[in-house]
Design a protein around this motif. Structure first.
Motif, PDB file in Angstrom:
ATOM      1  N   ASN A  78       0.788  -1.220   0.000  1.00 52.69           N
ATOM      2  CA  ASN A  78       0.000   0.000   0.000  1.00 52.69           C
ATOM      3  C   ASN A  78       0.823   1.275   0.000  1.00 52.69           C
ATOM      4  N   ASN A  79       2.126   1.166  -0.087  1.00 48.15           N
ATOM      5  CA  ASN A  79       2.958   2.370   0.050  1.00 48.15           C
ATOM      6  C   ASN A  79       4.347   1.926  -0.408  1.00 48.15           C
ATOM      7  N   THR A  80       4.874   2.558  -1.445  1.00 48.12           N
ATOM      8  CA  THR A  80       6.152   2.082  -1.992  1.00 48.12           C
ATOM      9  C   THR A  80       7.284   2.228  -0.974  1.00 48.12           C
ATOM     10  N   PHE A  81       7.144   3.166  -0.028  1.00 51.63           N
ATOM     11  CA  PHE A  81       8.172   3.293   1.002  1.00 51.63           C
ATOM     12  C   PHE A  81       8.259   2.018   1.835  1.00 51.63           C
ATOM     13  N   ASN A  82       7.108   1.361   2.069  1.00 55.30           N
ATOM     14  CA  ASN A  82       7.102   0.139   2.868  1.00 55.30           C
ATOM     15  C   ASN A  82       8.027  -0.923   2.288  1.00 55.30           C
ATOM     16  N   LEU A  83       7.938  -1.111   0.973  1.00 59.59           N
ATOM     17  CA  LEU A  83       8.720  -2.161   0.320  1.00 59.59           C
ATOM     18  C   LEU A  83      10.213  -1.918   0.538  1.00 59.59           C
ATOM     19  N   THR A  84      10.644  -0.698   0.236  1.00 52.35           N
ATOM     20  CA  THR A  84      12.063  -0.360   0.368  1.00 52.35           C
ATOM     21  C   THR A  84      12.523  -0.464   1.813  1.00 52.35           C
ATOM     22  N   TYR A 231       7.849  -6.414  11.396  1.00 52.83           N
ATOM     23  CA  TYR A 231       7.758  -5.084  10.787  1.00 52.83           C
ATOM     24  C   TYR A 231       6.297  -4.671  10.751  1.00 52.83           C
ATOM     25  N   VAL A 232       6.024  -3.410  11.039  1.00 53.72           N
ATOM     26  CA  VAL A 232       4.653  -2.912  10.891  1.00 53.72           C
ATOM     27  C   VAL A 232       4.617  -1.930   9.726  1.00 53.72           C
ATOM     28  N   GLN A 233       3.687  -2.157   8.806  1.00 54.40           N
ATOM     29  CA  GLN A 233       3.577  -1.309   7.621  1.00 54.40           C
ATOM     30  C   GLN A 233       3.038   0.072   7.982  1.00 54.40           C
ATOM     31  N   ALA A 234       3.502   1.066   7.248  1.00 53.99           N
ATOM     32  CA  ALA A 234       2.963   2.423   7.410  1.00 53.99           C
ATOM     33  C   ALA A 234       1.695   2.554   6.578  1.00 53.99           C
ATOM     34  N   PRO A 235       0.793   3.449   6.964  1.00 50.16           N
ATOM     35  CA  PRO A 235      -0.428   3.659   6.175  1.00 50.16           C
ATOM     36  C   PRO A 235      -0.121   4.122   4.740  1.00 50.16           C
ATOM     37  N   THR A 236      -1.060   3.917   3.860  1.00 51.54           N
ATOM     38  CA  THR A 236      -0.934   4.281   2.440  1.00 51.54           C
ATOM     39  C   THR A 236      -0.457   5.708   2.229  1.00 51.54           C
ATOM     40  N   ASP A 237      -1.034   6.633   3.002  1.00 49.26           N
ATOM     41  CA  ASP A 237      -0.787   8.048   2.726  1.00 49.26           C
ATOM     42  C   ASP A 237       0.440   8.581   3.476  1.00 49.26           C
ATOM     43  N   ASN A 238       1.190   7.692   4.117  1.00 51.87           N
ATOM     44  CA  ASN A 238       2.377   8.140   4.847  1.00 51.87           C
ATOM     45  C   ASN A 238       3.506   8.507   3.899  1.00 51.87           C
ATOM     46  N   LEU A 239       4.311   9.471   4.298  1.00 44.53           N
ATOM     47  CA  LEU A 239       5.465   9.849   3.475  1.00 44.53           C
ATOM     48  C   LEU A 239       6.734   9.133   3.914  1.00 44.53           C
ATOM     49  N   ASN A 265       9.814   6.438  12.583  1.00 44.50           N
ATOM     50  CA  ASN A 265      10.107   7.307  11.443  1.00 44.50           C
ATOM     51  C   ASN A 265       9.368   8.624  11.604  1.00 44.50           C
ATOM     52  N   LYS A 266      10.033   9.701  11.264  1.00 42.68           N
ATOM     53  CA  LYS A 266       9.389  11.017  11.300  1.00 42.68           C
ATOM     54  C   LYS A 266       9.511  11.647   9.923  1.00 42.68           C
ATOM     55  N   VAL A 267       8.499  12.387   9.543  1.00 37.50           N
ATOM     56  CA  VAL A 267       8.572  13.160   8.306  1.00 37.50           C
ATOM     57  C   VAL A 267       8.632  14.631   8.680  1.00 37.50           C
ATOM     58  N   PHE A 268       9.659  15.324   8.197  1.00 38.67           N
ATOM     59  CA  PHE A 268       9.822  16.757   8.479  1.00 38.67           C
ATOM     60  C   PHE A 268       9.352  17.583   7.295  1.00 38.67           C
ATOM     61  N   PRO A 269       8.826  18.779   7.497  1.00 41.04           N
ATOM     62  CA  PRO A 269       8.581  19.372   8.808  1.00 41.04           C
ATOM     63  C   PRO A 269       7.446  18.655   9.534  1.00 41.04           C
ATOM     64  N   LEU A 270       7.613  18.480  10.862  1.00 40.72           N
ATOM     65  CA  LEU A 270       6.575  17.874  11.687  1.00 40.72           C
ATOM     66  C   LEU A 270       5.348  18.777  11.658  1.00 40.72           C
ATOM     67  N   ILE A 271       4.187  18.174  11.503  1.00 38.45           N
ATOM     68  CA  ILE A 271       2.952  18.959  11.500  1.00 38.45           C
ATOM     69  C   ILE A 271       2.358  18.902  12.899  1.00 38.45           C
ATOM     70  N   GLY A 272       2.168  20.059  13.493  1.00 32.54           N
ATOM     71  CA  GLY A 272       1.486  20.138  14.783  1.00 32.54           C
ATOM     72  C   GLY A 272       2.155  19.368  15.904  1.00 32.54           C
ATOM     73  N   ALA A 273       3.484  19.263  15.854  1.00 32.64           N
ATOM     74  CA  ALA A 273       4.182  18.523  16.903  1.00 32.64           C
ATOM     75  C   ALA A 273       4.288  19.380  18.167  1.00 32.64           C
ATOM     76  N   SER A 274       4.247  18.734  19.305  1.00 28.26           N
ATOM     77  CA  SER A 274       4.432  19.477  20.545  1.00 28.26           C
ATOM     78  C   SER A 274       5.929  19.675  20.757  1.00 28.26           C
ATOM     79  N   THR A 275       6.288  20.645  21.572  1.00 29.72           N
ATOM     80  CA  THR A 275       7.700  20.901  21.835  1.00 29.72           C
ATOM     81  C   THR A 275       8.315  19.744  22.602  1.00 29.72           C
TER      82      THR A 275
ATOM     83  N   THR B 381      17.623   4.895  -0.855  1.00 32.93           N
ATOM     84  CA  THR B 381      16.768   4.159   0.075  1.00 32.93           C
ATOM     85  C   THR B 381      15.780   5.120   0.711  1.00 32.93           C
ATOM     86  N   SER B 382      14.882   4.568   1.486  1.00 29.79           N
ATOM     87  CA  SER B 382      14.007   5.446   2.262  1.00 29.79           C
ATOM     88  C   SER B 382      13.664   4.750   3.551  1.00 29.79           C
ATOM     89  N   TYR B 383      13.177   5.543   4.499  1.00 34.35           N
ATOM     90  CA  TYR B 383      12.770   4.976   5.785  1.00 34.35           C
ATOM     91  C   TYR B 383      11.290   4.647   5.730  1.00 34.35           C
TER      92      TYR B 383
END
Lengths: 383, 383
Positions: A78-84, A231-239, A265-275, B381-383
Motif C-alpha cells: 500500500n505504500n512504496t516506502f514500505n517495500l524499500t 515489521y509494521v507497515q505504514a499507512p498508504t498516505d504516509n510519506l 520514522n518522522k517526516v519533516f517538517p513535523l505537522i502540529g508537533a508538541s515541543t 533508500t528510504s525509511y
C-alpha cells in the motif's frame, strides 16, 4: 565444430572466473565448468565485497541468484516506502547477526513462490497453510483482517571448500496496522484498523509457525540460527515506510523471547508537533534549512525529509527537494548552495542524503557519511 | 510596533549575513540593510565555492539571481540532451577563460528575455533585430531555415569593495544542423538539413553581430572580454546532445579568429562502427562491460553510454543501466556487482558515472573521478 564450441566455452569460463577472481574479496569458486561435490551448489561464485559493511552476493552459473519468491505480498503493497524500508531494513538487521565480513548474502532460496503465496493467503479448506485468518464472511470491522502482508527470506552462507553452506536465515514478517480491503471487486477501498496488541499477538503466533515450518524444510537443520524480525507497515498516505518493532534469533523450533525495537520514522517538517516531541529540535533545524533553501531559489516547490529514530536517537535523514529549473547553471548553483547550508542545519554524526528533483526526475544528489562534515555532491549531466 | 518590526528585520539581516559569511569562501557582502554605493548591486552576496573548480554564484537581496532570459529557444528544443550539454558545456568553456578561483558566476543579466526573443526570431519589418533569416514564404528545402536555436549569456564578476563588477561575459550560440519545421500549424514535422559550411558561415556572422550589439549594451565596456562559443545541436533522435565546434575571445567589437574545437559525442555500443573509428576500442570495452552486467542480472533491459571526445581523446563517460528490480536487496547486490566490474572495463583517468534506473526512477548511482580507481556507490533508500 563441436571441438571449437567446447574450446570457446572453456575460454568463456576461464575469462569469467578470472574476472570474478579479480573482484575484491572473491568467494569460493567452482569455476565455469568444474564439477562440484554438491550438485545443488554447482557453479556457485560470489560477487565479492565492495566494503566491509556490505555483503558479497551469490552468483550461480554466472547469474545473480534471485529468489523464486521475489516481491510477493498478500495484497497490493500500500505504500512504496514500505517495500524499500522493509527489505532494506531487514538486511540491516541481518548485519547485526551475520557480519558481512564472514557471511555471504543469498536471496531467499528455501521458501518458494508457491509456498509463500499459500502462507500469505487466508486459511481455508483449499489453503490449509494460510497464515492469515479464514474469511468469516463479514464486510465490516467484524471481518477477520489480513494481518500478514509479506514474508521475506534472506540466507547467509559461508564457504566450505568449493561449496557455499547455509549458516543462517533471516525471516522478515511485515504486519498490517491497517488492512485495506474492498467489499466488492473494483469497489471502494475501506480501512480496518488493527490494534497494536492484536497485531503483535497475531504476529508472534505467525512467527512461531514460520519457524516450526522452516525447521521441517529440506536443507534447514534443527539448530540453524534463524533471525525473525517483525515489521509494521505504514499507512498508504504516509510519506515514510513502516518500522521494525521486534526481533529475535532462535536455534530451535521455538521462540523464547523477543527484543523490542523502538524505531520511529518522522517526516519533516513535523505537522502540529508538541515541543515535547523528541524529534522537535531536528524538525526545527530542518525548517531552518528549508527556509534558507526556499529563500535562496525562487521556484522551490517542496522540501521534506524522512528521519529515523532508534531509542529516540536519530539514525539518519533522507531529504528530498523538488524544484523547477530553467537551466543547467541554475541546477549547479543551487546544488553548490545546498552543499553549503546543509552542514549547518542537518543532523551530524549520522548519514544524510539530499535528492534534488525536477519534473524531469533527479537533477542532483548530495550525501554525507556519519563521520564527514562536508557533503559530496553530484549534478547529473549528459553529453 | 514599528520599532519592534525594525529590530526583527535587523536581526534577520544579521542572521543571514552570518549564515552566508560562514559559507566557505564568502564573497563581498553589503549585509542585509547596509547602503551600497552602486544601487544596481545593492544587497549582493555570493554563495561561496564548494570546490576550486566550481564557481561561487551571485545572491541578490537574499535570493539567487536568475536570468530574465532563462530557457529561451527559437523553436522547441528538439532533444533534452541538447539543453543540458549546451548550458553545462558552456560553463566548462567559461572556466578556461575565467578561473572559478578568481571569478564569480552570474546568470546572464545584460540580455533580457524580450531582447533575446527578438534576436532569436526571424528578421522582419516588425522584428528588425531578428538574427534568423527572413521568411521567404517557401515550404520546402528552398525555405530559409532557422539557423540560430538558442543564445545563452553567462557573466563573470569580481569583487571591488562592496560591489561585484562585471569582468567578462560568455555567449553561447546554439546552431541547428537540422531545422525541424511544420508546413501548417499542428501539421507533420519536416526536416531541413543545413550544410556544415552554411551553418558555420551563418553562425560566424551572427556571432559578430551579437558582439557588436553587446558593445552597445549599457554596462558592457568597449574592451570587456567576451568569449563566444559556437554549438551545434544534435538531431532529435540522438541519444546524446550536440557539441561546441568553435570558440573565441574578443576585447573589441570584432572577431578576428576562431579556435576550432574537435569535440565528438559517441553513444555506446557503437552501431556498425568500423575498426578504424577512434572510439572503437572504448566501445568494445563498453560492450564487455555490458555483457558482464547483462549476464549477471536476469532482467537488465538496457545499457548505454555517452562518451565525449576532445581531439579524439576520451573526456568522460555517462553510463545508464535500466533494469527491473523485484527487491531492495537485488538493487544492493546489483550495485555492488557493477562497482566491481566497472573499473575493469570503463575508461580510466576520466570521470565516469553510472546511473541505475528502474521504471520507478533512479535506484542507484556510481561515480569515479579522474584520479580514482574505485567507484563510489549510492543506493537510494528510504525509511
Amino acid at each position: 565444430m563441436a571441438r571449437f564450441k567446447k574450446i570457446t566455452m572453456l575460454v568463456g569460463g576461464v575469462a569469467m572466473a578470472a574476472l570474478l577472481a579479480a573482484c575484491g574479496n572473491i568467494g569460493s569458486s567452482t569455476g565455469g565448468g568444474t564439477a562440484s561435490t554438491n550438485s545443488n551448489q554447482a557453479g556457485v561464485q560470489t560477487t565479492g565485497q565492495i566494503s566491509k559493511s556490505e555483503y558479497s552476493g551469490v552468483i550461480k552459473n554466472g547469474h545473480y541468484l534471485t529468489s523464486n519468491a521475489r516481491g510477493l505480498t498478500a495484497t497490493t503493497m500500500n505504500n512504496t516506502f514500505n517495500l524499500t524500508s522493509f527489505e532494506g531494513g531487514l538486511l540491516n538487521i541481518s548485519k547485526q547477526f551475520y557480519d558481512p565480513a564472514n557471511y555471504i548474502f543469498q536471496e531467499g532460496q528455501y521458501l518458494s513462490g508457491s509456498t509463500l503465496r499459500s502462507w500469505l493467503g487466508r486459511k481455508s479448506k483449499n489453503n490449509p497453510n494460510g497464515l492469515n485468518p479464514k474469511d468469516n464472511g463479514k464486510k465490516d470491522d467484524s471481518r477477520n483482517p489480513i494481518y500478514v502482508q509479506s514474508i521475506e527470506e534472506q540466507d547467509f552462507m559461508q564457504k566450505n571448500g568449493d561449496n557455499l553452506v547455509l549458516k543462517g536465515i533471516t525471516i522478515g514478517i511485515a504486519m498490517n496496522a491497517i488492512d485495506y480491503y474492498q467489499k466488492e471487486q473494483y469497489g471502494a477501498t475501506f480501512k480496518q484498523n488493527i490494534s497494536k496488541a492484536a497485531m503483535q499477538n497475531y504476529g508472534n503466533d505467525v512467527a512461531k509457525q514460520v519457524v516450526q515450518r522452516l525447521r521441517k524444510t529440506r536443507g534447514i537443520s534443527s539448530d540453524l540460527p534463524i533471525v525473525v524480525a517483525m515489521y509494521v507497515q505504514a499507512p498508504t498516505d504516509n510519506l515514510s515506510g513502516g518500522t521494525f518493532y521486534a526481533s529475535t534469533q532462535t536455534k530451535s523450533s521455538t521462540i523464547d523471547n523477543w527484543n523490542k525495537l523502538d524505531v520511529v520514522n518522522k517526516v519533516f517538517p513535523l505537522i502540529g508537533a508538541s515541543t515535547k516531541d523528541f524529534a522537535n529540535n531536528d524538525s526545527k533545524s530542518f525548517q531552518n534549512f528549508q527556509s534558507q533553501v526556499e529563500n535562496f531559489f525562487p521556484t522551490v516547490s517542496d522540501i521534506t525529509a524522512q528521519a529515523q529514530y532508534l531509542d529516540q536517537k536519530i539514525q539518519g535523514e533522507h531529504v528530498t527537494i523538488t524544484t523547477q529549473f530553467y537551466s543547467q547553471t541554475e541546477i549547479i548553483s543551487f546544488t553548490n548552495f545546498v552543499a553549503q547550508v546543509a552542514p549547518k542545519f542537518l543532523p551530524s554524526g549520522v548519514p544524510v542524503d539530499i535528492t534534488i528533483n525536477s519534473a524531469n526526475g533527479i537533477q542532483a544528489f548530495l550525501s554525507r557519511n556519519s563521520n564527514d562534515r562536508n557533503f559530496e555532491s553530484h549534478v547529473f549531466t549528459s553529453y
